[in-house]
Design a protein around this motif. Structure first.
Motif, PDB file in Angstrom:
ATOM      1  N   LYS A 144      10.040   2.926   5.780  1.00 43.72           N
ATOM      2  CA  LYS A 144       9.444   3.983   4.953  1.00 43.72           C
ATOM      3  C   LYS A 144      10.488   4.703   4.108  1.00 43.72           C
ATOM      4  CE  LYS A 144       5.161   5.508   7.056  1.00 43.72           C
ATOM      5  NZ  LYS A 144       4.472   6.625   7.680  1.00 43.72           N
ATOM      6  N   LYS A 145      11.606   5.061   4.703  1.00 47.36           N
ATOM      7  CA  LYS A 145      12.647   5.782   3.965  1.00 47.36           C
ATOM      8  C   LYS A 145      13.207   4.917   2.827  1.00 47.36           C
ATOM      9  CE  LYS A 145      12.791   9.674   6.151  1.00 47.36           C
ATOM     10  NZ  LYS A 145      12.179  10.837   5.552  1.00 47.36           N
ATOM     11  N   GLY A 146      13.414   3.643   3.085  1.00 48.81           N
ATOM     12  CA  GLY A 146      13.893   2.733   2.050  1.00 48.81           C
ATOM     13  C   GLY A 146      12.894   2.597   0.916  1.00 48.81           C
ATOM     14  N   LEU A 147      11.617   2.465   1.256  1.00 50.93           N
ATOM     15  CA  LEU A 147      10.583   2.350   0.234  1.00 50.93           C
ATOM     16  C   LEU A 147      10.454   3.641  -0.567  1.00 50.93           C
ATOM     17  CD1 LEU A 147       7.835   0.415   2.233  1.00 50.93           C
ATOM     18  CD2 LEU A 147       9.294  -0.479   0.401  1.00 50.93           C
ATOM     19  N   LYS A 189      12.900   5.680  -1.244  1.00 51.28           N
ATOM     20  CA  LYS A 189      14.027   5.699  -2.178  1.00 51.28           C
ATOM     21  C   LYS A 189      13.744   4.812  -3.387  1.00 51.28           C
ATOM     22  CE  LYS A 189      18.255   5.912  -1.009  1.00 51.28           C
ATOM     23  NZ  LYS A 189      19.626   5.935  -0.543  1.00 51.28           N
ATOM     24  N   ILE A 190      13.153   3.662  -3.152  1.00 50.99           N
ATOM     25  CA  ILE A 190      12.797   2.746  -4.245  1.00 50.99           C
ATOM     26  C   ILE A 190      11.749   3.390  -5.145  1.00 50.99           C
ATOM     27  CG2 ILE A 190      11.636   0.576  -4.802  1.00 50.99           C
ATOM     28  CD1 ILE A 190      12.998  -0.555  -2.231  1.00 50.99           C
ATOM     29  N   ALA A 191      10.732   3.985  -4.556  1.00 57.67           N
ATOM     30  CA  ALA A 191       9.641   4.591  -5.331  1.00 57.67           C
ATOM     31  C   ALA A 191      10.148   5.743  -6.179  1.00 57.67           C
ATOM     32  CB  ALA A 191       8.529   5.056  -4.395  1.00 57.67           C
ATOM     33  N   ARG A 192      11.111   6.508  -5.678  1.00 52.56           N
ATOM     34  CA  ARG A 192      11.666   7.646  -6.448  1.00 52.56           C
ATOM     35  C   ARG A 192      12.410   7.175  -7.683  1.00 52.56           C
ATOM     36  NH1 ARG A 192      12.862  10.122  -1.305  1.00 52.56           N
ATOM     37  NH2 ARG A 192      14.962   9.257  -1.392  1.00 52.56           N
ATOM     38  N   LYS A 193      12.964   5.977  -7.629  1.00 61.48           N
ATOM     39  CA  LYS A 193      13.735   5.445  -8.764  1.00 61.48           C
ATOM     40  C   LYS A 193      12.838   4.946  -9.882  1.00 61.48           C
ATOM     41  CE  LYS A 193      17.725   4.212  -6.005  1.00 61.48           C
ATOM     42  NZ  LYS A 193      18.587   3.153  -5.515  1.00 61.48           N
ATOM     43  N   LYS A 194      11.586   4.743  -9.606  1.00 56.87           N
ATOM     44  CA  LYS A 194      10.667   4.174 -10.610  1.00 56.87           C
ATOM     45  C   LYS A 194      10.056   5.229 -11.473  1.00 56.87           C
ATOM     46  CE  LYS A 194      11.552   0.101  -9.473  1.00 56.87           C
ATOM     47  NZ  LYS A 194      12.398  -0.654 -10.290  1.00 56.87           N
ATOM     48  N   TYR A 206      -4.213   2.730  -8.727  1.00 52.53           N
ATOM     49  CA  TYR A 206      -4.173   1.282  -8.958  1.00 52.53           C
ATOM     50  C   TYR A 206      -5.187   0.631  -8.039  1.00 52.53           C
ATOM     51  CZ  TYR A 206      -2.182  -3.400  -9.507  1.00 52.53           C
ATOM     52  OH  TYR A 206      -1.989  -4.732  -9.757  1.00 52.53           O
ATOM     53  N   ASN A 207      -6.091  -0.160  -8.614  1.00 55.31           N
ATOM     54  CA  ASN A 207      -7.221  -0.673  -7.836  1.00 55.31           C
ATOM     55  C   ASN A 207      -7.323  -2.186  -7.885  1.00 55.31           C
ATOM     56  OD1 ASN A 207      -9.410  -0.345  -6.175  1.00 55.31           O
ATOM     57  ND2 ASN A 207     -10.864  -0.146  -7.856  1.00 55.31           N
ATOM     58  N   TYR A 208      -6.217  -2.862  -7.783  1.00 56.68           N
ATOM     59  CA  TYR A 208      -6.229  -4.321  -7.799  1.00 56.68           C
ATOM     60  C   TYR A 208      -5.962  -4.820  -6.393  1.00 56.68           C
ATOM     61  CZ  TYR A 208      -5.135  -9.121  -9.063  1.00 56.68           C
ATOM     62  OH  TYR A 208      -5.126 -10.489  -9.143  1.00 56.68           O
ATOM     63  N   ASN A 209      -6.749  -5.764  -5.937  1.00 53.66           N
ATOM     64  CA  ASN A 209      -6.601  -6.304  -4.594  1.00 53.66           C
ATOM     65  C   ASN A 209      -5.677  -7.515  -4.642  1.00 53.66           C
ATOM     66  OD1 ASN A 209      -6.772  -7.216  -2.015  1.00 53.66           O
ATOM     67  ND2 ASN A 209      -8.968  -7.561  -2.027  1.00 53.66           N
ATOM     68  N   VAL A 210      -4.393  -7.322  -4.418  1.00 56.06           N
ATOM     69  CA  VAL A 210      -3.430  -8.413  -4.490  1.00 56.06           C
ATOM     70  C   VAL A 210      -3.551  -9.391  -3.325  1.00 56.06           C
ATOM     71  CG1 VAL A 210      -1.757  -7.105  -5.830  1.00 56.06           C
ATOM     72  CG2 VAL A 210      -1.593  -7.109  -3.355  1.00 56.06           C
ATOM     73  N   PHE A 211      -4.287  -9.004  -2.294  1.00 56.06           N
ATOM     74  CA  PHE A 211      -4.402  -9.867  -1.121  1.00 56.06           C
ATOM     75  C   PHE A 211      -5.674 -10.697  -1.125  1.00 56.06           C
ATOM     76  CE2 PHE A 211      -1.558  -6.439   0.033  1.00 56.06           C
ATOM     77  CZ  PHE A 211      -0.469  -7.169   0.451  1.00 56.06           C
ATOM     78  N   ASN A 264       0.819  -1.219   0.000  1.00 58.14           N
ATOM     79  CA  ASN A 264       0.000   0.000   0.000  1.00 58.14           C
ATOM     80  C   ASN A 264       0.850   1.266   0.000  1.00 58.14           C
ATOM     81  OD1 ASN A 264      -2.497  -1.263  -0.164  1.00 58.14           O
ATOM     82  ND2 ASN A 264      -2.625  -1.517   2.044  1.00 58.14           N
ATOM     83  N   PHE A 265       1.963   1.238   0.691  1.00 57.73           N
ATOM     84  CA  PHE A 265       2.854   2.403   0.707  1.00 57.73           C
ATOM     85  C   PHE A 265       3.416   2.651  -0.686  1.00 57.73           C
ATOM     86  CE2 PHE A 265       6.832   4.635   1.221  1.00 57.73           C
ATOM     87  CZ  PHE A 265       6.482   5.655   2.090  1.00 57.73           C
ATOM     88  N   LEU A 266       3.933   1.591  -1.334  1.00 58.66           N
ATOM     89  CA  LEU A 266       4.481   1.752  -2.679  1.00 58.66           C
ATOM     90  C   LEU A 266       3.395   2.160  -3.672  1.00 58.66           C
ATOM     91  CD1 LEU A 266       7.011  -1.201  -2.851  1.00 58.66           C
ATOM     92  CD2 LEU A 266       7.534   1.243  -2.771  1.00 58.66           C
ATOM     93  N   LYS A 267       2.211   1.578  -3.527  1.00 64.21           N
ATOM     94  CA  LYS A 267       1.096   1.941  -4.406  1.00 64.21           C
ATOM     95  C   LYS A 267       0.784   3.428  -4.275  1.00 64.21           C
ATOM     96  CE  LYS A 267      -3.457   1.530  -3.846  1.00 64.21           C
ATOM     97  NZ  LYS A 267      -4.787   1.049  -3.607  1.00 64.21           N
ATOM     98  N   SER A 268       0.776   3.943  -3.055  1.00 59.87           N
ATOM     99  CA  SER A 268       0.465   5.360  -2.837  1.00 59.87           C
ATOM    100  C   SER A 268       1.504   6.276  -3.467  1.00 59.87           C
ATOM    101  CB  SER A 268       0.334   5.670  -1.341  1.00 59.87           C
ATOM    102  OG  SER A 268       1.600   5.690  -0.716  1.00 59.87           O
ATOM    103  N   LYS A 269       2.740   5.809  -3.567  1.00 58.00           N
ATOM    104  CA  LYS A 269       3.815   6.619  -4.141  1.00 58.00           C
ATOM    105  C   LYS A 269       3.918   6.470  -5.661  1.00 58.00           C
ATOM    106  CE  LYS A 269       5.302   8.136  -0.204  1.00 58.00           C
ATOM    107  NZ  LYS A 269       5.135   9.514   0.171  1.00 58.00           N
TER     108      LYS A 269
END
Length: 93
Positions: A83-86, A88-93, A49-54, A39-44
Motif C-alpha cells: 500500500k505504501k509503495g502504491l 508513493k506511485i499514485a502521488r507522482k502521477k 474510471y469504470n472499465y473492467n480490466v479483468f 483497484n487501489f491505484l484506481k481509487s487514488k
C-alpha cells in the motif's frame, strides 16, 4: 510484488555483503492480487474510471513469494508495504 525502492535496497545489500550465488526471493512476503493493485491505484488516481480490466475473471488470484531465506541470510526485509509503495506511485502521477 514489491516496491521498486525496496528492490534497489535489496540489491545494494547483496552487493555490500558479497553474497554467494543462489536463489533469494525478493518480495513483500504478503499475498497480493493484481485486482487489489489495480483497484487501489484506481481509487487514488481516478475513482470514476469504470472499465473492467479483468473481464469475466471470477477468481482473485493472490501471489506471494517466500522470503524466509532472504530474511534469515541477509537480515533484510522491505521498508515499504504494498500500500505504501502504491501510494508513493499514485502521488507522482
Amino acid at each position: 510484488y514489491i516496491y521498486v525502492e525496496d528492490i534497489a535496497d535489496y540489491f545494494f545489500k547483496i552487493i555490500e555483503k558479497k553474497l554467494k550465488s543462489g536463489i533469494y526471493n525478493v518480495a513483500s512476503g504478503k499475498k497480493t492480487s493484481l485486482r487489489f493493485i489495480f483497484n487501489f491505484l484506481k481509487s487514488k488516481i481516478n475513482p470514476k474510471y469504470n472499465y473492467n480490466v479483468f473481464g469475466s475473471l471470477k477468481s482473485n488470484v493472490n501471489y506471494c513469494a517466500s522470503t524466509k531465506k532472504t530474511l534469515s541470510i541477509l537480515k533484510w526485509k522491505p521498508k515499504f508495504s504494498i500500500k505504501k509503495g502504491l501510494e508513493k506511485i499514485a502521488r507522482k502521477k
